[in-house]
Design a protein around this motif. Structure first.
Motif, PDB file in Angstrom:
ATOM      1  N   MET A 130     -47.415-118.084  49.827  1.00 20.65           N
ATOM      2  CA  MET A 130     -47.140-119.073  49.060  1.00 20.65           C
ATOM      3  C   MET A 130     -45.649-119.654  49.078  1.00 20.65           C
ATOM      4  N   ASP A 131     -44.988-118.846  49.760  1.00 21.97           N
ATOM      5  CA  ASP A 131     -43.627-119.839  49.780  1.00 21.97           C
ATOM      6  C   ASP A 131     -42.640-119.523  48.725  1.00 21.97           C
ATOM      7  N   ILE A 132     -42.746-118.122  47.483  1.00 25.82           N
ATOM      8  CA  ILE A 132     -41.998-118.323  46.487  1.00 25.82           C
ATOM      9  C   ILE A 132     -41.876-116.531  46.580  1.00 25.82           C
ATOM     10  N   PRO A 133     -39.872-116.558  46.430  1.00 26.33           N
ATOM     11  CA  PRO A 133     -39.337-115.788  46.933  1.00 26.33           C
ATOM     12  C   PRO A 133     -39.592-113.985  45.978  1.00 26.33           C
ATOM     13  N   CYS A 134     -39.646-113.369  46.559  1.00 20.73           N
ATOM     14  CA  CYS A 134     -40.224-112.193  45.810  1.00 20.73           C
ATOM     15  C   CYS A 134     -39.432-110.648  45.972  1.00 20.73           C
ATOM     16  N   MET A 135     -39.172-110.190  45.709  1.00 17.09           N
ATOM     17  CA  MET A 135     -38.778-108.623  45.876  1.00 17.09           C
ATOM     18  C   MET A 135     -39.620-107.479  45.309  1.00 17.09           C
ATOM     19  N   VAL A 136     -39.175-106.550  46.041  1.00 16.56           N
ATOM     20  CA  VAL A 136     -39.945-105.158  44.916  1.00 16.56           C
ATOM     21  C   VAL A 136     -39.142-104.024  44.470  1.00 16.56           C
ATOM     22  N   MET A 137     -38.943-104.176  43.228  1.00 10.64           N
ATOM     23  CA  MET A 137     -38.063-102.983  42.845  1.00 10.64           C
ATOM     24  C   MET A 137     -39.181-101.757  42.227  1.00 10.64           C
ATOM     25  N   ALA A 138     -38.502-100.424  42.196  1.00 12.99           N
ATOM     26  CA  ALA A 138     -38.535 -99.116  42.200  1.00 12.99           C
ATOM     27  C   ALA A 138     -37.760 -98.276  41.528  1.00 12.99           C
ATOM     28  N   GLY A 139     -38.684 -97.696  40.628  1.00 15.05           N
ATOM     29  CA  GLY A 139     -37.900 -96.984  39.685  1.00 15.05           C
ATOM     30  C   GLY A 139     -38.915 -95.805  39.001  1.00 15.05           C
ATOM     31  N   THR A 140     -38.870 -95.081  38.236  1.00 19.07           N
ATOM     32  CA  THR A 140     -39.542 -93.942  37.246  1.00 19.07           C
ATOM     33  C   THR A 140     -39.234 -93.811  35.935  1.00 19.07           C
ATOM     34  N   THR A 141     -40.079 -92.668  35.342  1.00 17.09           N
ATOM     35  CA  THR A 141     -39.785 -93.423  34.080  1.00 17.09           C
ATOM     36  C   THR A 141     -39.035 -92.089  33.879  1.00 17.09           C
ATOM     37  N   SER A 142     -38.680 -92.400  32.372  1.00 18.05           N
ATOM     38  CA  SER A 142     -37.984 -91.054  32.277  1.00 18.05           C
ATOM     39  C   SER A 142     -38.136 -89.742  32.081  1.00 18.05           C
ATOM     40  N   ALA A 143     -39.336 -89.924  31.357  1.00 16.23           N
ATOM     41  CA  ALA A 143     -39.596 -89.139  30.572  1.00 16.23           C
ATOM     42  C   ALA A 143     -41.054 -87.831  31.015  1.00 16.23           C
ATOM     43  N   ASP A 144     -41.153 -88.424  32.215  1.00 18.42           N
ATOM     44  CA  ASP A 144     -42.184 -87.166  33.229  1.00 18.42           C
ATOM     45  C   ASP A 144     -41.849 -88.114  34.719  1.00 18.42           C
ATOM     46  N   ALA A 145     -40.815 -88.688  34.970  1.00 22.50           N
ATOM     47  CA  ALA A 145     -40.096 -88.894  36.627  1.00 22.50           C
ATOM     48  C   ALA A 145     -41.082 -89.299  37.058  1.00 22.50           C
ATOM     49  N   VAL A 146     -42.130 -90.078  36.911  1.00 29.31           N
ATOM     50  CA  VAL A 146     -43.102 -90.847  38.015  1.00 29.31           C
ATOM     51  C   VAL A 146     -42.592 -91.732  38.655  1.00 29.31           C
ATOM     52  N   GLY A 147     -42.773 -91.841  39.686  1.00 29.64           N
ATOM     53  CA  GLY A 147     -42.565 -93.412  40.227  1.00 29.64           C
ATOM     54  C   GLY A 147     -43.390 -94.483  39.848  1.00 29.64           C
ATOM     55  N   HIS A 148     -42.851 -95.762  40.093  1.00 31.84           N
ATOM     56  CA  HIS A 148     -43.050 -97.065  39.614  1.00 31.84           C
ATOM     57  C   HIS A 148     -42.694 -98.389  40.055  1.00 31.84           C
ATOM     58  N   ALA A 149     -43.226 -98.986  40.664  1.00 30.58           N
ATOM     59  CA  ALA A 149     -42.847-100.447  41.450  1.00 30.58           C
ATOM     60  C   ALA A 149     -43.237-101.342  41.088  1.00 30.58           C
ATOM     61  N   TRP A 150     -42.802-102.590  40.733  1.00 30.73           N
ATOM     62  CA  TRP A 150     -42.812-103.756  40.281  1.00 30.73           C
ATOM     63  C   TRP A 150     -42.214-104.993  41.351  1.00 30.73           C
ATOM     64  N   ASN A 151     -42.045-106.244  40.889  1.00 30.95           N
ATOM     65  CA  ASN A 151     -41.793-107.287  41.799  1.00 30.95           C
ATOM     66  C   ASN A 151     -40.847-108.350  40.421  1.00 30.95           C
ATOM     67  N   ILE A 152     -39.686-108.624  41.117  1.00 27.29           N
ATOM     68  CA  ILE A 152     -38.902-109.844  40.519  1.00 27.29           C
ATOM     69  C   ILE A 152     -39.118-111.565  41.735  1.00 27.29           C
ATOM     70  N   VAL A 153     -39.701-111.837  41.334  1.00 26.62           N
ATOM     71  CA  VAL A 153     -40.021-113.339  41.457  1.00 26.62           C
ATOM     72  C   VAL A 153     -39.579-114.080  41.689  1.00 26.62           C
TER      73      VAL A 153
END
Length: 167
Positions: free
Chosen positions: A13-36
């Motif tokens: 849809m011509d909306i610039p976007c990037m993917v971010m990755a991180g982990t929670t400090s409590a249990d080191a579970v991976g997670h990803a989200w976007n910056i739009v």
């Protein structure tokens, strides 16, 4: 995969976007989200926030177009350029789903009138929402819910149940 799929959809849809990755400090579970980038502003977008939630049976949309602090303080980012490049992102919640709907409560802001107006307008099966900027104020609200509800003079008083949810 969900954040990558969102990136693909937004870019189609011509909306610039990037993917971010991180982990929670409590249990080191991976997670990803976007910056739009929408309407000249960068916001963080976590579409996975409502996926498979054991806490609630409704969509909360609590992490849609939020400030860069809302998600990034919860997850440590796994980026090799951290400290060299400042990632874009909003400093406020003005584009968030709940702010645009009048449901976002900034730190120190009164919320009862807004909550009571929502409760008065509820139909069967509907939900009222408040999203608090401060986790401390959210917890104070939860701990004080009986006193808050005692001040409500609505017609449906006592005829519904409620649930709490947070990021």
């Amino acid at each position: 995969g969900i954040s990558l799929a969102m990136k693909w959809l937004l870019e189609e849809m011509d909306i610039p976007c990037m993917v971010m990755a991180g982990t929670t400090s409590a249990d080191a579970v991976g997670h990803a989200w976007n910056i739009v980038y929408i309407d000249g502003e960068y916001d963080d977008l976590d579409v996975t926030n409502d996926v498979m939630s054991n806490e609630r049976d409704y969509k909360y949309y609590g992490a849609y177009n939020v400030s860069r602090f809302w998600i990034r303080e919860k997850y440590s980012q796994n980026v090799s350029f951290d400290g060299f490049i400042e990632l874009p992102g909003s400093l406020n919640m003005n584009n968030s789903y709940h702010h645009l709907r009048g449901e976002f409560v900034y730190t120190g802001e009164e919320y009862e009138e807004r909550l009571f107006a929502q409760l008065d307008a509820l139909g069967d099966g509907q939900a009222a929402f408040l999203q608090f900027e401060s986790r401390d104020e959210y917890n104070a609200f939860r701990n004080n819910i009986n006193n808050v509800m005692a001040r409500w003079k609505g017609s449906a008083k006592g005829s519904f149940s409620y649930k709490f949810a947070h990021l």
